[in-house]
Design a protein around this motif. Structure first.
Motif, short mmCIF file in Angstrom:
data_model
loop_
_atom_site.label_atom_id
_atom_site.label_comp_id
_atom_site.label_asym_id
_atom_site.label_seq_id
_atom_site.Cartn_x
_atom_site.Cartn_y
_atom_site.Cartn_z
N TRP A 130 0.81 -0.99 -0.10
CA TRP A 130 -0.02 0.02 0.06
C TRP A 130 0.71 1.32 -0.16
O TRP A 130 0.58 2.25 -0.76
CB TRP A 130 -0.95 -0.02 1.15
CG TRP A 130 -1.47 1.16 1.23
CD1 TRP A 130 -1.43 2.38 1.88
CD2 TRP A 130 -2.65 1.74 0.24
NE1 TRP A 130 -2.28 3.51 1.79
CE2 TRP A 130 -3.16 2.98 0.45
CE3 TRP A 130 -3.42 1.02 -0.88
CZ2 TRP A 130 -4.26 3.62 -0.11
CZ3 TRP A 130 -4.54 1.81 -1.54
CH2 TRP A 130 -4.58 3.09 -1.14
N TYR A 134 0.41 4.39 -2.93
CA TYR A 134 0.30 5.51 -2.43
C TYR A 134 1.38 6.49 -2.76
O TYR A 134 0.94 7.71 -3.57
CB TYR A 134 -0.12 5.82 -1.05
CG TYR A 134 -0.76 7.13 -0.40
CD1 TYR A 134 -2.10 7.02 -0.59
CD2 TYR A 134 -0.27 8.02 -0.16
CE1 TYR A 134 -3.03 8.05 -0.59
CE2 TYR A 134 -1.02 9.36 0.20
CZ TYR A 134 -2.34 9.33 0.23
OH TYR A 134 -3.39 10.39 0.39
N VAL A 169 -11.16 -1.85 -1.52
CA VAL A 169 -9.94 -1.84 -1.77
C VAL A 169 -9.42 -3.29 -2.31
O VAL A 169 -10.04 -4.31 -2.32
CB VAL A 169 -9.18 -1.67 -0.29
CG1 VAL A 169 -9.25 -2.92 0.30
CG2 VAL A 169 -7.57 -1.20 -0.64
N VAL A 206 -6.43 5.17 2.10
CA VAL A 206 -7.55 4.34 1.36
C VAL A 206 -8.71 5.33 0.93
O VAL A 206 -8.92 5.37 -0.08
CB VAL A 206 -7.97 2.99 1.97
CG1 VAL A 206 -8.86 2.34 1.04
CG2 VAL A 206 -6.63 2.01 1.95
N ALA A 243 -5.95 1.82 -6.17
CA ALA A 243 -6.52 1.57 -5.00
C ALA A 243 -7.44 0.30 -4.96
O ALA A 243 -7.21 -0.60 -3.94
CB ALA A 243 -7.74 2.74 -4.50
N VAL A 249 -2.87 -2.05 4.62
CA VAL A 249 -3.26 -0.87 4.34
C VAL A 249 -3.45 0.19 5.34
O VAL A 249 -3.30 -0.19 6.46
CB VAL A 249 -4.77 -1.10 3.84
CG1 VAL A 249 -4.86 -1.83 2.39
CG2 VAL A 249 -5.96 -1.44 4.94
#
Length: 454
Positions: free
Chosen positions: A241, A245, A371, A384, A340, A379
């Motif tokens: 994750w 991002y 997700v 998220v 995502a 996560v």
């Protein structure tokens, strides 16, 4: 066509220059139609807008005719038919002459423009400006004569091959445009003239180019981790994750530079996960500027013709052919949702588009369930929520309610509050231009594909 004797109903159609197709069905229309009917036709394509053009239409019937008037009607029909045929031939010949003359003139002008651009590129290279110019022989040697073992990907433009430049001792990616492709030549010129002027940590670096003997090639820095779509959809590796991002923030940074921080605004027009390259540290390097356009910062949407990839195109862009910063932002929003959710913009497992699917979950308070299930517990819930809401905000059906990429970047960095979106996805509302406006722009849409744009 319906034959009442054989009771056969047939439909014939074709797409562009493709082969003719047909369907037949045995049915007695006397059993299903009333005594009086209205003959016509209608068409629909579901929820997506499409402009239909009626090329020709006719209706004839072999119903019983009064015998006493048959000969008279035949004579009248023959006279009218011959008169109309003569008029049509005269008008048709005139229209054909005008169209042919314009076509020849337009083709000559386009060829002159392309040759002028190539000469301009050559002048820049000779002055030491722009990318380095390679010979075809050097690039063939670097890629083992463009062998299949060196091929990294294949798209509509041609292929991409891994190479090694001996004099620089660096690996490179060589994009080889399909020989004889007019679109490839056009994209080559666009990429050389635009990307060679851009400098940003999140844009792929153009090392050099080659145009000789009818071949067009671009040399880029090699991206060890390939493109984002491989990692999201092909199961090559599991992106954590934190990396996802980081990639979203890097892509926003690249688009911010293109839209606001360079001397002119650059509309990319083909932002998608397969054009997001990743270096050895998974830093974003946005690539493929073959469809890009330059415009002044103060200008609004420009009529450029519809190009790009289905699934990433803003609805108003498809219908009007006018590219804008907002249409680029829409594409960014779709990629953010792909990052995502781990789902493609057009996912066969979903009964609706990705944007609508995520928006429904958002409205039901179940956003976290969208997700990527492969993430399990790896996560950060706050990130998220932020990334998916930003994705929906950027992919808002109404372009006037989308954020600028600067606004989206500030929210991604938690420098601004999340927007309040409606719980139900709004319906897109926009002005449809006149047919002359659309026909003036050349349309070129490619189907969503893992191989396109790499």
């Amino acid at each position: 066509m319906y034959n009442s004797t054989t009771r056969n109903l047939s439909v014939f159609w074709s797409y562009g220059n493709g082969p003719n197709s047909s369907l037949s069905y045995y049915i007695d229309l006397k059993e299903v139609l009333p005594q009086w009917v209205t003959v016509g036709f209608s068409a629909a394509t579901g929820v997506y807008f499409e402009r239909h053009t009626l090329e020709s239409w006719e209706f004839s019937s072999s119903l019983d005719i009064d015998e006493s008037n048959k000969k008279t009607r035949r004579k009248i029909g023959l006279i009218i038919g011959l008169t109309l045929l003569g008029c049509i031939l005269i008008v048709g010949a005139g229209v054909a002459f005008v169209v042919l003359r314009r076509h020849i003139g337009g083709a000559v002008d386009k060829n002159k423009l392309e040759e002028t651009n190539l000469m301009s590129i050559n002048d820049d290279l000779e002055r030491g400006a722009g990318p380095r110019r390679f010979s075809y022989k050097d690039l063939a040697l670097a890629t083992n004569n463009f062998s299949d073992e060196r091929k990294l990907g294949q798209g509509g433009f041609g292929g991409v091959f891994k190479g090694h430049l001996t004099d620089l001792d660096i690996p490179v990616a060589v994009k080889k445009f399909s020989r004889g492709s007019k679109q490839g030549k056009k994209q080559y010129i666009t990429e050389v003239k635009i990307i060679s002027m851009l400098r940003h940590r999140n844009l792929v670096q153009l090392i050099g180019c080659c145009h000789e003997q009818g071949e067009f090639l671009l040399v880029y820095e090699f991206m060890p981790n390939g493109s984002l779509d491989y990692h999201l959809f092909c199961g090559r590796s599991q992106l954590s994750w934190s990396l996802r991002y980081k990639i979203a923030i890097g892509l926003a940074s690249a688009l911010l530079y293109l839209h606001e921080e360079w001397e002119q605004c650059v509309l990319h027009r083909d932002i998608k996960s397969s054009n997001v390259m990743l270096d050895s540290d998974f830093n974003v390097k946005m690539g493929d500027f073959g469809l890009a356009r330059l415009m002044d910062h103060e200008l609004g949407p420009q009529t450029t013709g519809v190009v790009g990839t289905l699934g990433y195109l803003a609805p108003e862009y498809v219908s009007t052919g006018r590219a804008s910063k907002e249409s680029d932002v829409y594409s960014f929003g779709v990629v953010a949702l792909e990052i995502a959710t781990g789902r493609k913009s057009v996912d066969k497992q979903l009964e609706k588009g990705l944007v609508e699917w995520v928006w429904d979950l958002y409205g039901n308070g179940q956003l976290i369930s969208a997700v990527d299930e492969r993430m399990e517990t790896d996560v950060e819930p706050k990130q998220v929520e932020c990334l998916m809401i930003i994705g929906l905000w950027c992919a808002h059906p109404d372009r006037t309610l989308r954020p600028s990429i600067r606004q989206a970047s500030r929210v991604l960095s938690f420098e601004a509050d999340l927007p309040q979106l409606p719980t139900k996805m709004p319906i897109a509302m926009y002005h449809v231009p006149s047919s002359s406006l659309v026909s003036a722009a050349e349309a070129s849409i490619t189907s969503s594909s893992i191989n396109v744009g790499r």
